[in-house]
Design a protein around this motif. Structure first.
Motif, PDB file in Angstrom:
ATOM      1  N   VAL A 168     -68.214 -72.416  -8.885  1.00 18.28           N
ATOM      2  CA  VAL A 168     -68.819 -71.122  -8.582  1.00 18.28           C
ATOM      3  C   VAL A 168     -69.414 -71.097  -7.185  1.00 18.28           C
ATOM      4  CG1 VAL A 168     -71.108 -71.680  -9.522  1.00 18.28           C
ATOM      5  CG2 VAL A 168     -70.296 -69.304  -9.536  1.00 18.28           C
TER       6      VAL A 168
ATOM      7  N   ARG B 245     -67.409 -69.069 -14.394  1.00 18.83           N
ATOM      8  CA  ARG B 245     -68.058 -68.170 -13.437  1.00 18.83           C
ATOM      9  C   ARG B 245     -67.232 -68.018 -12.164  1.00 18.83           C
ATOM     10  NH1 ARG B 245     -73.533 -71.271 -12.839  1.00 18.83           N
ATOM     11  NH2 ARG B 245     -71.969 -72.905 -12.597  1.00 18.83           N
TER      12      ARG B 245
ATOM     13  N   ILE C 257     -69.740 -64.876 -21.071  1.00 15.71           N
ATOM     14  CA  ILE C 257     -70.184 -64.475 -19.736  1.00 15.71           C
ATOM     15  C   ILE C 257     -69.227 -63.450 -19.135  1.00 15.71           C
ATOM     16  CG2 ILE C 257     -68.948 -66.306 -18.504  1.00 15.71           C
ATOM     17  CD1 ILE C 257     -72.516 -65.048 -17.752  1.00 15.71           C
ATOM     18  N   GLU C 258     -67.935 -63.516 -19.518  1.00 14.94           N
ATOM     19  CA  GLU C 258     -66.953 -62.572 -18.990  1.00 14.94           C
ATOM     20  C   GLU C 258     -67.270 -61.143 -19.409  1.00 14.94           C
ATOM     21  OE1 GLU C 258     -65.125 -66.615 -19.453  1.00 14.94           O
ATOM     22  OE2 GLU C 258     -66.299 -65.259 -20.738  1.00 14.94           O
TER      23      GLU C 258
ATOM     24  N   ALA D 145     -70.501 -59.940 -17.495  1.00 14.80           N
ATOM     25  CA  ALA D 145     -70.231 -59.652 -16.092  1.00 14.80           C
ATOM     26  C   ALA D 145     -69.493 -58.323 -15.928  1.00 14.80           C
ATOM     27  CB  ALA D 145     -69.423 -60.784 -15.464  1.00 14.80           C
TER      28      ALA D 145
ATOM     29  N   LEU E  86     -74.487 -64.062 -13.112  1.00 13.62           N
ATOM     30  CA  LEU E  86     -73.773 -65.312 -13.371  1.00 13.62           C
ATOM     31  C   LEU E  86     -74.662 -66.538 -13.192  1.00 13.62           C
ATOM     32  CD1 LEU E  86     -70.353 -64.616 -11.607  1.00 13.62           C
ATOM     33  CD2 LEU E  86     -70.885 -64.470 -14.047  1.00 13.62           C
ATOM     34  N   HIS E  87     -75.727 -66.387 -12.440  1.00  9.94           N
ATOM     35  CA  HIS E  87     -76.629 -67.511 -12.204  1.00  9.94           C
ATOM     36  C   HIS E  87     -77.950 -67.368 -12.959  1.00  9.94           C
ATOM     37  CE1 HIS E  87     -73.920 -68.016  -8.711  1.00  9.94           C
ATOM     38  NE2 HIS E  87     -74.173 -69.295  -8.902  1.00  9.94           N
TER      39      HIS E  87
END
Length: 509
Positions: A392, A346, A95-96, A99, A259-260
Motif C-alpha cells: 500500500v 489495500r 475493506i473493498e 472503500a 484504508l489506513h
C-alpha cells in the motif's frame, strides 16, 4: 492447566506437551486456536549442574517471541487480517466494500462503536468531530516555537502530548485511575469527548505542522466541508474567495484515510496500547503512537519510496537499480509486507484511486519511473519467488506524486534534485497522523479499557543472557575493556564547544 501427569485424549481442544527434562506431561487448553503463554509457567524443572541461575528454570518456561511474530496481546472484535489470502475486514466488513461505499468518518464510527451508524447517529458523530477540530489560540505560539526546518512528525508528536496539558478532566492521574475503566455513562461520555477531540484536532495539527514549514499563517478549520476537504483547505487556503479543494483529490484522500484507519496490532497501535495500559491520559498515549509512525519501517515507509524513486531518477535507470537490489547494494522500498504474503488488499484500492487522480493531474517522469520499477519487479523471478509484490505504501506514493499531495510531503527549503523534487521529504506518516491511523487505535484502546477483568499494565518478559553475578571493583583496580559497544564513541567538537574546551575557567574538569 490440567493434570501434568496425563496427556489429554486425541481430539480434545488441548495441547499436549512432554517436558523431556522431567518426563512430565502437560495438557494446555486451546481457546480460539490459541494457548495462554502463562500456562507454560507451570512447566518447571530443577536446575541442572552448570546451568545459569538467571535462567530461573524452577520458575517455569518463558515464551520467546522476538518482535512479536506470533504473540496475541488481547482479544479483539475490531479488525481481521488474513495475510496469506490478502484479506482485511473492519468489524467483519471487507475493506473493498467500505472503500467503495463508505467514508472515512463513517468507517471510523464503525471501528470505534462496532456498527455502521444510522443517519441521525452519523450527524451527531460528524458534527461533534467538526466542532472539536479547533485548537486553542495558544497552539499558534507552540507551533511557532519549533525551528523552521523541524520535521513535521517531530512537531506532531509533541503537539499530541501538548494537547493533554489542556484537558485535566481527561487525565486519570488527576481524576482517578478508573476514569476510563468504570464503563458507566459518565465515564463513557468522558471517553467519547476525547475521541472527538483527537480525531477532530488531528487534521488541524497536521495542517499546522505543514504550514509552519511553509512560513504561512494558520487557517481556522472551515465549516460545511468533509473531514478530508477541511484538511486540504487548512493546508492550501491562501485567501482565495470561495475556495474549495478539488473533489477528486478530496475523495482520493478520504479513501487513503479509510484504508489506513486500522491495521490490527501494528507498531503504532501496539505502542499506544502499551503506553495506555499504564492508564495515562489518551493524548500522551497517542503521542507515543505518533512517535512510532515516525520510524522508517512504519509510517516513514512512504518517504523511503519517494527517496528511492528520486535516487533512480528516470525509467531507463530502473534495470541497473533492479540488479543492485539483487546484489543487496540497494534497498527496494514499497514491496512486500510483514503480514501480507501474497498481496496487500489495500494496494489494489489505492491503485484504483490513483487511476482516477491521474485523469485530472496527469503524469510525470517520477511516475513513469515508478511504473517502470513496478513492471520490472513483477516480471522478475527474483521478486516473484520472494512474494515481493507492491504494498500500500508504493501505490500510496503514486497518488501523492500525481495528485500534487506530494507538495504536502516536501521540505521546500531543501536542496533540489530529480525534476525539482526536494531531497528532504515529509513522510507519508503525516496522512496517517491526520486523523486516520489513530481511529483503530482508539477503538482498541476503548476495547482494552472496558475489557473483562480490567486493564493490566503490559509488562513483557525478557531472556537474560548477560553476565552472572560480579563483585564491584574500585576504579583504580579496573582493567579497560575494549571492543564494539564496550566503550563510548568519541565525538568531534568544533566551534563554541572546541573553544570552550581550550578556555580556562573555575571548576573546569
Amino acid at each position: 492447566m490440567g493434570n501434568p501427569k496425563d496427556a489429554a485424549p486425541l481430539g480434545s481442544s488441548t495441547l499436549s506437551v512432554v517436558d523431556n527434562r522431567t518426563g512430565k506431561k502437560y495438557s494446555i487448553p486451546i481457546v480460539d486456536n490459541s494457548v495462554k503463554a502463562v500456562d507454560f509457567k507451570a512447566i518447571k524443572a530443577d536446575k541442572v549442574p552448570g546451568e545459569r541461575e538467571e535462567n530461573e528454570t524452577h520458575k517455569g518456561l518463558r515464551v520467546a517471541d522476538q518482535g512479536f511474530l506470533n504473540t496475541a496481546v488481547l482479544r479483539s472484535q475490531i479488525t481481521y487480517i488474513d495475510g496469506d489470502a490478502g484479506v482485511l475486514r473492519y468489524r467483519g466488513y471487507p475493506i473493498e466494500q467500505l472503500a467503495l461505499h463508505s467514508s472515512h468518518l463513517e468507517t471510523a464510527y464503525l471501528l470505534i462503536y462496532g456498527s455502521l451508524p444510522t443517519k441521525s447517529q452519523y450527524e451527531v458523530w460528524s458534527n461533534e468531530i467538526a466542532q472539536h477540530s479547533i485548537v486553542h489560540a495558544d497552539a499558534e505560539q507552540f507551533f511557532r516555537s519549533f525551528r523552521y526546518d523541524a520535521h513535521p512528525m517531530a512537531i506532531l508528536t509533541s503537539a499530541f502530548a501538548y494537547l493533554g496539558s489542556y484537558y485535566q478532566e481527561a487525565n486519570p492521574s488527576l481524576q482517578g485511575q478508573n476514569l476510563y475503566t468504570k464503563g458507566d455513562p459518565a465515564s463513557l461520555a468522558v471517553m467519547d469527548k476525547q475521541i472527538y477531540r483527537l480525531i477532530g484536532k488531528a487534521t488541524t495539527l497536521a495542517a499546522m505542522a505543514y504550514r509552519v514549514r511553509q512560513g504561512r499563517e494558520f487557517v481556522t478549520p472551515p465549516t460545511g466541508m468533509s473531514y478530508t476537504g477541511s484538511f486540504l483547505y487548512q493546508m492550501d487556503y491562501l485567501g482565495q474567495e470561495n475556495y474549495k479543494p478539488n473533489p477528486v483529490l478530496e475523495k482520493a484522500l478520504d479513501v487513503l484515510f479509510l484504508l489506513h484507519a486500522d491495521h490490527e496490532m501494528n507498531a503504532s497501535a501496539s505502542s499506544v496500547l502499551q503506553v495506555g495500559s499504564s492508564l495515562v491520559d489518551p493524548f500522551s498515549a497517542v503521542a507515543a503512537g505518533c512517535a512510532s509512525l515516525y520510524g522508517p519501517l512504519h509510517g516513514g515507509a512512504n518517504e523511503a519510496v519517494i527517496r528511492m524513486l528520486i535516487s533512480i531518477g528516470k525509467p531507463e535507470n530502473v534495470p541497473a537499480f533492479i540488479e543492485a537490489v539483487k546484489k543487496r547494494e540497494k534497498v527496494l522500498s514499497g514491496f512486500g509486507h510483514r503480514v501480507y504474503k501474497t498481496s496487500d488488499p489495500r494496494s489494489f484500492l489505492v491503485r484504483k484511486t490513483a487511476d482516477e487522480v491521474f485523469r485530472i493531474a496527469g503524469k510525470d517522469q517520477l511516475l513513469e519511473t515508478a511504473m517502470a520499477l513496478h513492471d520490472a519487479a513483477m516480471k522478475d523471478d527474483y521478486f516473484v519467488s520472494r512474494k515481493l509484490a507492491p504494498n500500500v505504501d508504493f501505490w500510496f506514493v503514486f497518488v501523492m506524486l500525481h495528485s500534487h499531495f506530494s507538495l504536502m510531503f516536501i521540505q521546500e527549503r531543501s536542496n533540489l534534485s530529480c525534476d525539482g523534487f526536494p531531497e528532504r521529504l515529509l513522510p507519508g506518516a503525516l496522512r496517517r497522523t491526520a486523523g486516520c491511523w489513530m481511529v483503530g487505535t482508539l477503538a482498541a484502546g476503548v476495547q482494552m479499557m472496558l475489557q473483562s477483568g480490567g486493564v493490566k499494565i503490559w509488562r513483557p518478559r525478557q531472556i537474560y543472557v548477560g553476565s552472572g553475578r560480579r563483585d564491584y571493583v574500585r576504579i583504580d583496580d579496573r582493567e579497560a575493556v575494549e571492543g564494539p559497544r564496550m566503550t563510548p564513541s568519541a565525538v568531534e567538537h568544533s566551534g563554541i564547544s572546541k573553544r570552550t574546551r581550550l578556555a580556562a575557567y573555575k571548576g573546569k574538569l
